[in-house]
Scaffold this active site. Structure first.
Site, PDB file in Angstrom:
ATOM      1  N   SER A 221       0.837  -1.202   0.000  1.00 44.94           N
ATOM      2  CA  SER A 221       0.000   0.000   0.000  1.00 44.94           C
ATOM      3  C   SER A 221       0.868   1.246   0.000  1.00 44.94           C
ATOM      4  O   SER A 221       1.588   1.527   0.965  1.00 44.94           O
ATOM      5  CB  SER A 221      -0.911   0.010   1.230  1.00 44.94           C
ATOM      6  OG  SER A 221      -1.612   1.236   1.289  1.00 44.94           O
TER       7      SER A 221
ATOM      8  N   HIS B  46      -1.003  -0.983  -4.458  1.00 38.36           N
ATOM      9  CA  HIS B  46      -2.303  -0.647  -3.868  1.00 38.36           C
ATOM     10  C   HIS B  46      -2.324   0.855  -3.570  1.00 38.36           C
ATOM     11  O   HIS B  46      -1.432   1.382  -2.893  1.00 38.36           O
ATOM     12  CB  HIS B  46      -2.531  -1.447  -2.582  1.00 38.36           C
ATOM     13  CG  HIS B  46      -3.905  -1.279  -2.009  1.00 38.36           C
ATOM     14  ND1 HIS B  46      -4.997  -1.975  -2.489  1.00 38.36           N
ATOM     15  CD2 HIS B  46      -4.368  -0.474  -1.016  1.00 38.36           C
ATOM     16  CE1 HIS B  46      -6.075  -1.618  -1.801  1.00 38.36           C
ATOM     17  NE2 HIS B  46      -5.716  -0.713  -0.912  1.00 38.36           N
TER      18      HIS B  46
ATOM     19  N   ASP C   5      -4.625   4.017  -2.134  1.00 40.20           N
ATOM     20  CA  ASP C   5      -5.796   4.437  -1.361  1.00 40.20           C
ATOM     21  C   ASP C   5      -6.126   5.895  -1.628  1.00 40.20           C
ATOM     22  O   ASP C   5      -5.317   6.780  -1.336  1.00 40.20           O
ATOM     23  CB  ASP C   5      -5.532   4.266   0.143  1.00 40.20           C
ATOM     24  CG  ASP C   5      -5.470   2.808   0.558  1.00 40.20           C
ATOM     25  OD1 ASP C   5      -6.429   2.078   0.265  1.00 40.20           O
ATOM     26  OD2 ASP C   5      -4.467   2.403   1.163  1.00 40.20           O
TER      27      ASP C   5
ATOM     28  N   MET D 219      -8.568   8.847  -0.569  1.00 44.02           N
ATOM     29  CA  MET D 219      -9.503   9.227   0.498  1.00 44.02           C
ATOM     30  C   MET D 219      -9.912  10.689   0.338  1.00 44.02           C
ATOM     31  O   MET D 219      -9.088  11.523  -0.025  1.00 44.02           O
ATOM     32  CB  MET D 219      -8.835   9.062   1.867  1.00 44.02           C
ATOM     33  CG  MET D 219      -8.212   7.709   2.099  1.00 44.02           C
ATOM     34  SD  MET D 219      -7.377   7.688   3.708  1.00 44.02           S
ATOM     35  CE  MET D 219      -6.578   6.083   3.630  1.00 44.02           C
TER      36      MET D 219
ATOM     37  N   HIS E  43      -8.149   1.892  -4.644  1.00 48.27           N
ATOM     38  CA  HIS E  43      -9.194   1.711  -3.635  1.00 48.27           C
ATOM     39  C   HIS E  43      -9.785   3.082  -3.313  1.00 48.27           C
ATOM     40  O   HIS E  43      -9.134   3.919  -2.684  1.00 48.27           O
ATOM     41  CB  HIS E  43      -8.551   1.060  -2.395  1.00 48.27           C
ATOM     42  CG  HIS E  43      -9.470   0.885  -1.235  1.00 48.27           C
ATOM     43  ND1 HIS E  43      -9.026   0.486   0.004  1.00 48.27           N
ATOM     44  CD2 HIS E  43     -10.813   1.045  -1.111  1.00 48.27           C
ATOM     45  CE1 HIS E  43     -10.042   0.413   0.844  1.00 48.27           C
ATOM     46  NE2 HIS E  43     -11.133   0.762   0.188  1.00 48.27           N
TER      47      HIS E  43
ATOM     48  N   MET F  12     -11.935   5.400  -1.287  1.00 48.74           N
ATOM     49  CA  MET F  12     -12.656   5.604  -0.024  1.00 48.74           C
ATOM     50  C   MET F  12     -13.270   6.995  -0.092  1.00 48.74           C
ATOM     51  O   MET F  12     -12.860   7.919   0.610  1.00 48.74           O
ATOM     52  CB  MET F  12     -11.696   5.492   1.163  1.00 48.74           C
ATOM     53  CG  MET F  12     -10.995   4.161   1.243  1.00 48.74           C
ATOM     54  SD  MET F  12     -10.018   4.039   2.755  1.00 48.74           S
ATOM     55  CE  MET F  12      -8.637   3.107   2.156  1.00 48.74           C
TER      56      MET F  12
ATOM     57  N   MET G 213     -11.954  -4.802   4.570  1.00 46.79           N
ATOM     58  CA  MET G 213     -11.171  -3.939   5.455  1.00 46.79           C
ATOM     59  C   MET G 213     -10.979  -4.658   6.787  1.00 46.79           C
ATOM     60  O   MET G 213     -11.946  -4.997   7.458  1.00 46.79           O
ATOM     61  CB  MET G 213     -11.898  -2.607   5.673  1.00 46.79           C
ATOM     62  CG  MET G 213     -12.050  -1.751   4.422  1.00 46.79           C
ATOM     63  SD  MET G 213     -10.466  -1.358   3.643  1.00 46.79           S
ATOM     64  CE  MET G 213      -9.635  -0.442   4.940  1.00 46.79           C
TER      65      MET G 213
ATOM     66  N   GLY H 100      -9.255   4.710   6.750  1.00 44.71           N
ATOM     67  CA  GLY H 100      -8.946   6.123   6.936  1.00 44.71           C
ATOM     68  C   GLY H 100      -7.509   6.391   7.325  1.00 44.71           C
ATOM     69  O   GLY H 100      -6.950   7.412   6.977  1.00 44.71           O
ATOM     70  N   PHE H 101      -6.910   5.470   8.045  1.00 44.02           N
ATOM     71  CA  PHE H 101      -5.536   5.689   8.505  1.00 44.02           C
ATOM     72  C   PHE H 101      -4.715   4.410   8.394  1.00 44.02           C
ATOM     73  O   PHE H 101      -5.231   3.320   8.626  1.00 44.02           O
ATOM     74  CB  PHE H 101      -5.525   6.168   9.966  1.00 44.02           C
ATOM     75  CG  PHE H 101      -6.193   7.487  10.168  1.00 44.02           C
ATOM     76  CD1 PHE H 101      -5.490   8.670  10.003  1.00 44.02           C
ATOM     77  CD2 PHE H 101      -7.542   7.552  10.499  1.00 44.02           C
ATOM     78  CE1 PHE H 101      -6.118   9.897  10.177  1.00 44.02           C
ATOM     79  CE2 PHE H 101      -8.171   8.781  10.670  1.00 44.02           C
ATOM     80  CZ  PHE H 101      -7.458   9.961  10.501  1.00 44.02           C
ATOM     81  N   GLY H 102      -3.433   4.556   8.076  1.00 44.94           N
ATOM     82  CA  GLY H 102      -2.535   3.412   8.038  1.00 44.94           C
ATOM     83  C   GLY H 102      -2.039   3.080   9.436  1.00 44.94           C
ATOM     84  O   GLY H 102      -2.208   3.848  10.377  1.00 44.94           O
ATOM     85  N   GLY H 103      -1.418   1.914   9.570  1.00 45.33           N
ATOM     86  CA  GLY H 103      -0.758   1.563  10.824  1.00 45.33           C
ATOM     87  C   GLY H 103      -1.660   1.071  11.939  1.00 45.33           C
ATOM     88  O   GLY H 103      -1.236   0.977  13.093  1.00 45.33           O
TER      89      GLY H 103
ATOM     90  N   ASP I   6      -7.194  -5.849   3.499  1.00 43.13           N
ATOM     91  CA  ASP I   6      -6.547  -4.537   3.579  1.00 43.13           C
ATOM     92  C   ASP I   6      -6.562  -4.026   5.016  1.00 43.13           C
ATOM     93  O   ASP I   6      -7.608  -3.688   5.549  1.00 43.13           O
ATOM     94  CB  ASP I   6      -7.283  -3.564   2.651  1.00 43.13           C
ATOM     95  CG  ASP I   6      -6.601  -2.199   2.575  1.00 43.13           C
ATOM     96  OD1 ASP I   6      -5.554  -2.009   3.215  1.00 43.13           O
ATOM     97  OD2 ASP I   6      -7.130  -1.318   1.859  1.00 43.13           O
ATOM     98  N   GLY I   7      -5.377  -3.985   5.624  1.00 41.52           N
ATOM     99  CA  GLY I   7      -5.253  -3.391   6.955  1.00 41.52           C
ATOM    100  C   GLY I   7      -4.622  -4.304   7.987  1.00 41.52           C
ATOM    101  O   GLY I   7      -5.129  -5.377   8.264  1.00 41.52           O
ATOM    102  N   GLY I   8      -3.484  -3.889   8.507  1.00 39.79           N
ATOM    103  CA  GLY I   8      -2.852  -4.631   9.588  1.00 39.79           C
ATOM    104  C   GLY I   8      -2.287  -5.979   9.195  1.00 39.79           C
ATOM    105  O   GLY I   8      -2.059  -6.837  10.050  1.00 39.79           O
TER     106      GLY I   8
ATOM    107  N   GLY J 230       0.919  -2.306   4.119  1.00 36.59           N
ATOM    108  CA  GLY J 230       1.419  -0.941   4.036  1.00 36.59           C
ATOM    109  C   GLY J 230       2.592  -0.707   4.961  1.00 36.59           C
ATOM    110  O   GLY J 230       3.753  -0.834   4.577  1.00 36.59           O
ATOM    111  N   SER J 231       2.277  -0.390   6.213  1.00 35.97           N
ATOM    112  CA  SER J 231       3.320  -0.093   7.203  1.00 35.97           C
ATOM    113  C   SER J 231       4.299  -1.249   7.357  1.00 35.97           C
ATOM    114  O   SER J 231       5.508  -1.038   7.486  1.00 35.97           O
ATOM    115  CB  SER J 231       2.681   0.203   8.569  1.00 35.97           C
ATOM    116  OG  SER J 231       1.759   1.256   8.454  1.00 35.97           O
TER     117      SER J 231
END
Length: 219
Positions: A8, A33, A35, A37, A66, A68, A137, A142-145, A175-177, A197-198
Protein backbone atom coordinates in the site's frame (compact mmCIF):
# COMPACT_ATOMS: atom_id res chain seq x y z
CA UNK A 1 -3.24 -19.65 -8.00
CA UNK A 2 -0.52 -17.89 -6.03
CA UNK A 3 -1.39 -15.29 -3.39
CA UNK A 4 -0.83 -11.73 -4.58
CA UNK A 5 1.04 -9.16 -2.50
CA UNK A 6 -0.07 -5.53 -2.93
CA UNK A 7 2.07 -3.01 -1.01
CA UNK A 8 0.00 0.00 0.00
CA UNK A 9 1.63 3.20 -1.23
CA UNK A 10 -0.21 5.15 1.48
CA UNK A 11 2.67 4.04 3.74
CA UNK A 12 5.38 4.99 1.23
CA UNK A 13 7.68 7.98 1.62
CA UNK A 14 5.90 10.69 -0.37
CA UNK A 15 9.14 12.66 -0.61
CA UNK A 16 10.63 9.68 -2.46
CA UNK A 17 7.55 8.30 -4.16
CA UNK A 18 9.26 7.41 -7.44
CA UNK A 19 11.92 5.47 -5.52
CA UNK A 20 9.28 3.53 -3.57
CA UNK A 21 7.20 2.77 -6.69
CA UNK A 22 10.31 1.48 -8.43
CA UNK A 23 11.15 -0.64 -5.37
CA UNK A 24 7.71 -2.30 -5.68
CA UNK A 25 8.28 -2.75 -9.44
CA UNK A 26 11.50 -4.64 -8.78
CA UNK A 27 10.19 -6.65 -5.82
CA UNK A 28 8.17 -9.87 -5.62
CA UNK A 29 4.97 -7.80 -5.21
CA UNK A 30 2.13 -8.18 -7.72
CA UNK A 31 0.13 -4.93 -7.50
CA UNK A 32 0.53 -1.34 -6.34
CA UNK A 33 -2.30 -0.65 -3.87
CA UNK A 34 -3.44 2.99 -3.99
CA UNK A 35 -5.80 4.44 -1.36
CA UNK A 36 -7.75 7.51 -2.44
CA UNK A 37 -9.50 9.23 0.50
CA UNK A 38 -11.71 12.31 0.38
CA UNK A 39 -11.99 13.38 4.04
CA UNK A 40 -15.76 12.81 3.85
CA UNK A 41 -16.31 9.06 3.52
CA UNK A 42 -13.30 8.52 5.81
CA UNK A 43 -11.80 11.02 8.28
CA UNK A 44 -8.60 11.53 6.32
CA UNK A 45 -7.42 12.90 2.98
CA UNK A 46 -4.72 10.93 1.16
CA UNK A 47 -4.00 11.98 -2.43
CA UNK A 48 -5.85 12.68 -5.62
CA UNK A 49 -5.47 12.35 -9.36
CA UNK A 50 -2.11 14.14 -9.86
CA UNK A 51 -0.36 11.76 -7.43
CA UNK A 52 -2.03 8.70 -8.98
CA UNK A 53 -0.90 9.99 -12.39
CA UNK A 54 2.67 10.32 -11.09
CA UNK A 55 2.57 6.78 -9.66
CA UNK A 56 1.20 5.40 -12.95
CA UNK A 57 4.07 7.03 -14.86
CA UNK A 58 6.62 4.92 -12.98
CA UNK A 59 4.63 1.77 -12.12
CA UNK A 60 5.20 -1.36 -14.21
CA UNK A 61 2.76 -3.50 -12.20
CA UNK A 62 -1.05 -3.16 -12.10
CA UNK A 63 -2.56 -0.28 -10.12
CA UNK A 64 -5.08 -1.52 -7.55
CA UNK A 65 -7.01 1.67 -6.75
CA UNK A 66 -9.19 1.71 -3.64
CA UNK A 67 -11.66 4.62 -3.57
CA UNK A 68 -12.66 5.60 -0.02
CA UNK A 69 -14.84 8.41 -1.28
CA UNK A 70 -18.49 9.40 -1.51
CA UNK A 71 -20.18 9.20 -4.92
CA UNK A 72 -17.36 7.22 -6.61
CA UNK A 73 -19.33 7.01 -9.89
CA UNK A 74 -18.18 10.55 -10.75
CA UNK A 75 -14.58 9.43 -11.08
CA UNK A 76 -14.74 5.98 -12.69
CA UNK A 77 -13.76 7.25 -16.14
CA UNK A 78 -11.00 9.43 -14.70
CA UNK A 79 -9.30 6.55 -12.91
CA UNK A 80 -9.56 4.39 -16.02
CA UNK A 81 -7.75 7.14 -17.94
CA UNK A 82 -5.11 7.33 -15.19
CA UNK A 83 -4.36 3.65 -15.71
CA UNK A 84 -6.12 1.82 -12.88
CA UNK A 85 -6.23 -1.95 -13.46
CA UNK A 86 -8.53 -2.68 -10.53
CA UNK A 87 -10.97 -0.08 -9.20
CA UNK A 88 -12.63 -0.79 -5.85
CA UNK A 89 -15.56 1.23 -4.53
CA UNK A 90 -17.08 0.96 -1.07
CA UNK A 91 -20.35 -0.89 -0.72
CA UNK A 92 -21.35 1.73 1.86
CA UNK A 93 -20.83 4.56 -0.66
CA UNK A 94 -22.83 3.08 -3.55
CA UNK A 95 -26.59 3.52 -3.85
CA UNK A 96 -26.74 1.41 -7.02
CA UNK A 97 -23.84 -1.04 -6.66
CA UNK A 98 -24.68 -3.15 -9.71
CA UNK A 99 -24.74 -0.10 -11.97
CA UNK A 100 -21.41 1.10 -10.56
CA UNK A 101 -19.80 -2.30 -11.17
CA UNK A 102 -21.03 -2.31 -14.77
CA UNK A 103 -19.63 1.19 -15.28
CA UNK A 104 -16.19 0.11 -13.99
CA UNK A 105 -16.13 -2.91 -16.30
CA UNK A 106 -17.27 -0.80 -19.24
CA UNK A 107 -14.07 1.24 -18.82
CA UNK A 108 -11.97 -1.92 -19.09
CA UNK A 109 -11.02 -2.24 -15.41
CA UNK A 110 -11.57 -5.07 -12.96
CA UNK A 111 -14.42 -4.18 -10.61
CA UNK A 112 -13.79 -4.28 -6.87
CA UNK A 113 -16.03 -3.77 -3.84
CA UNK A 114 -14.63 -2.83 -0.44
CA UNK A 115 -16.45 -3.61 2.81
CA UNK A 116 -15.95 -1.84 6.13
CA UNK A 117 -15.33 -4.08 9.17
CA UNK A 118 -18.97 -3.83 10.35
CA UNK A 119 -20.50 -4.60 6.90
CA UNK A 120 -21.67 -8.18 6.38
CA UNK A 121 -20.34 -10.16 3.41
CA UNK A 122 -23.86 -11.58 2.98
CA UNK A 123 -24.82 -8.24 1.38
CA UNK A 124 -22.79 -9.24 -1.70
CA UNK A 125 -24.84 -12.40 -2.39
CA UNK A 126 -26.74 -10.74 -5.25
CA UNK A 127 -23.76 -9.04 -6.94
CA UNK A 128 -20.83 -11.43 -6.36
CA UNK A 129 -20.98 -12.70 -9.96
CA UNK A 130 -20.24 -9.12 -11.12
CA UNK A 131 -17.35 -8.54 -8.70
CA UNK A 132 -13.72 -9.33 -9.61
CA UNK A 133 -12.22 -8.43 -6.22
CA UNK A 134 -13.76 -8.03 -2.76
CA UNK A 135 -11.57 -5.91 -0.49
CA UNK A 136 -12.29 -6.73 3.15
CA UNK A 137 -11.17 -3.94 5.45
CA UNK A 138 -9.41 -5.54 8.41
CA UNK A 139 -9.05 -2.15 10.11
CA UNK A 140 -11.39 0.84 10.16
CA UNK A 141 -10.62 2.73 6.94
CA UNK A 142 -8.95 6.12 6.94
CA UNK A 143 -5.54 5.69 8.50
CA UNK A 144 -2.54 3.41 8.04
CA UNK A 145 -0.76 1.56 10.82
CA UNK A 146 -3.84 0.30 12.69
CA UNK A 147 -4.04 -3.08 14.36
CA UNK A 148 -5.77 -6.01 12.69
CA UNK A 149 -9.42 -6.83 13.55
CA UNK A 150 -9.58 -10.53 14.50
CA UNK A 151 -13.13 -11.09 13.20
CA UNK A 152 -11.69 -10.76 9.67
CA UNK A 153 -10.81 -14.48 9.57
CA UNK A 154 -14.48 -15.40 9.98
CA UNK A 155 -15.54 -12.92 7.28
CA UNK A 156 -13.02 -14.40 4.83
CA UNK A 157 -14.44 -17.89 5.41
CA UNK A 158 -18.03 -16.65 4.97
CA UNK A 159 -17.16 -14.79 1.78
CA UNK A 160 -15.25 -17.78 0.38
CA UNK A 161 -18.33 -19.92 0.95
CA UNK A 162 -20.50 -17.47 -1.02
CA UNK A 163 -17.96 -17.35 -3.89
CA UNK A 164 -17.78 -21.15 -4.07
CA UNK A 165 -21.54 -21.56 -3.87
CA UNK A 166 -22.08 -19.04 -6.68
CA UNK A 167 -19.22 -20.50 -8.75
CA UNK A 168 -17.44 -17.19 -9.37
CA UNK A 169 -13.72 -16.47 -9.64
CA UNK A 170 -13.88 -13.41 -7.34
CA UNK A 171 -10.63 -12.69 -5.48
CA UNK A 172 -10.64 -11.90 -1.74
CA UNK A 173 -8.33 -9.03 -0.80
CA UNK A 174 -7.41 -8.15 2.80
CA UNK A 175 -6.55 -4.54 3.58
CA UNK A 176 -5.25 -3.39 6.95
CA UNK A 177 -2.85 -4.63 9.59
CA UNK A 178 -1.48 -7.47 7.44
CA UNK A 179 1.87 -8.79 8.72
CA UNK A 180 3.85 -12.02 8.69
CA UNK A 181 2.00 -13.04 11.87
CA UNK A 182 -1.49 -13.21 10.28
CA UNK A 183 -0.80 -13.61 6.53
CA UNK A 184 -0.68 -17.40 6.49
CA UNK A 185 -3.90 -17.79 8.48
CA UNK A 186 -5.67 -15.33 6.15
CA UNK A 187 -4.65 -17.38 3.12
CA UNK A 188 -5.74 -20.61 4.84
CA UNK A 189 -9.16 -19.00 5.39
CA UNK A 190 -9.40 -18.12 1.68
CA UNK A 191 -7.63 -14.79 1.04
CA UNK A 192 -6.09 -14.28 -2.44
CA UNK A 193 -4.56 -10.78 -2.20
CA UNK A 194 -2.80 -9.26 0.82
CA UNK A 195 -2.40 -5.50 1.09
CA UNK A 196 0.54 -4.56 3.32
CA UNK A 197 1.42 -0.94 4.04
CA UNK A 198 3.32 -0.09 7.20
CA UNK A 199 4.64 -3.65 7.49
CA UNK A 200 6.45 -3.22 4.16
CA UNK A 201 7.42 0.43 4.08
CA UNK A 202 8.45 0.76 7.74
CA UNK A 203 10.72 -2.29 7.40
CA UNK A 204 14.48 -1.75 7.25
CA UNK A 205 14.54 -3.70 3.97
CA UNK A 206 11.14 -3.43 2.21
CA UNK A 207 12.19 -5.56 -0.79
CA UNK A 208 13.27 -8.39 1.51
CA UNK A 209 10.07 -8.03 3.58
CA UNK A 210 7.92 -8.38 0.43
CA UNK A 211 9.93 -11.42 -0.70
CA UNK A 212 9.57 -13.10 2.70
CA UNK A 213 5.84 -12.36 2.86
CA UNK A 214 5.30 -13.75 -0.63
CA UNK A 215 7.33 -16.87 0.17
CA UNK A 216 5.42 -17.37 3.44
CA UNK A 217 2.01 -17.47 1.73
CA UNK A 218 3.04 -19.21 -1.49
CA UNK A 219 4.85 -22.26 -0.11
Amino acid sequence: MSTKIAPSLLAADFGNLQRDVEMVNQSDADWHHIDVMDGVFVPNISYGMPVVKAIAKHATKPLDVHLMIVDPDRYIKTFAELGAGVLSVHYEACTHLHRTLQAIKAEGMKAGVALNPHTSVALLEDTIQDIDVVCLMSVNPGFGGQSFIENTYEKVKQLKAIIQRKGTSTLIEIDGGVTDSNAQKLVECGADVLVAGSFVFKASDPTKTIAELSKLVNN
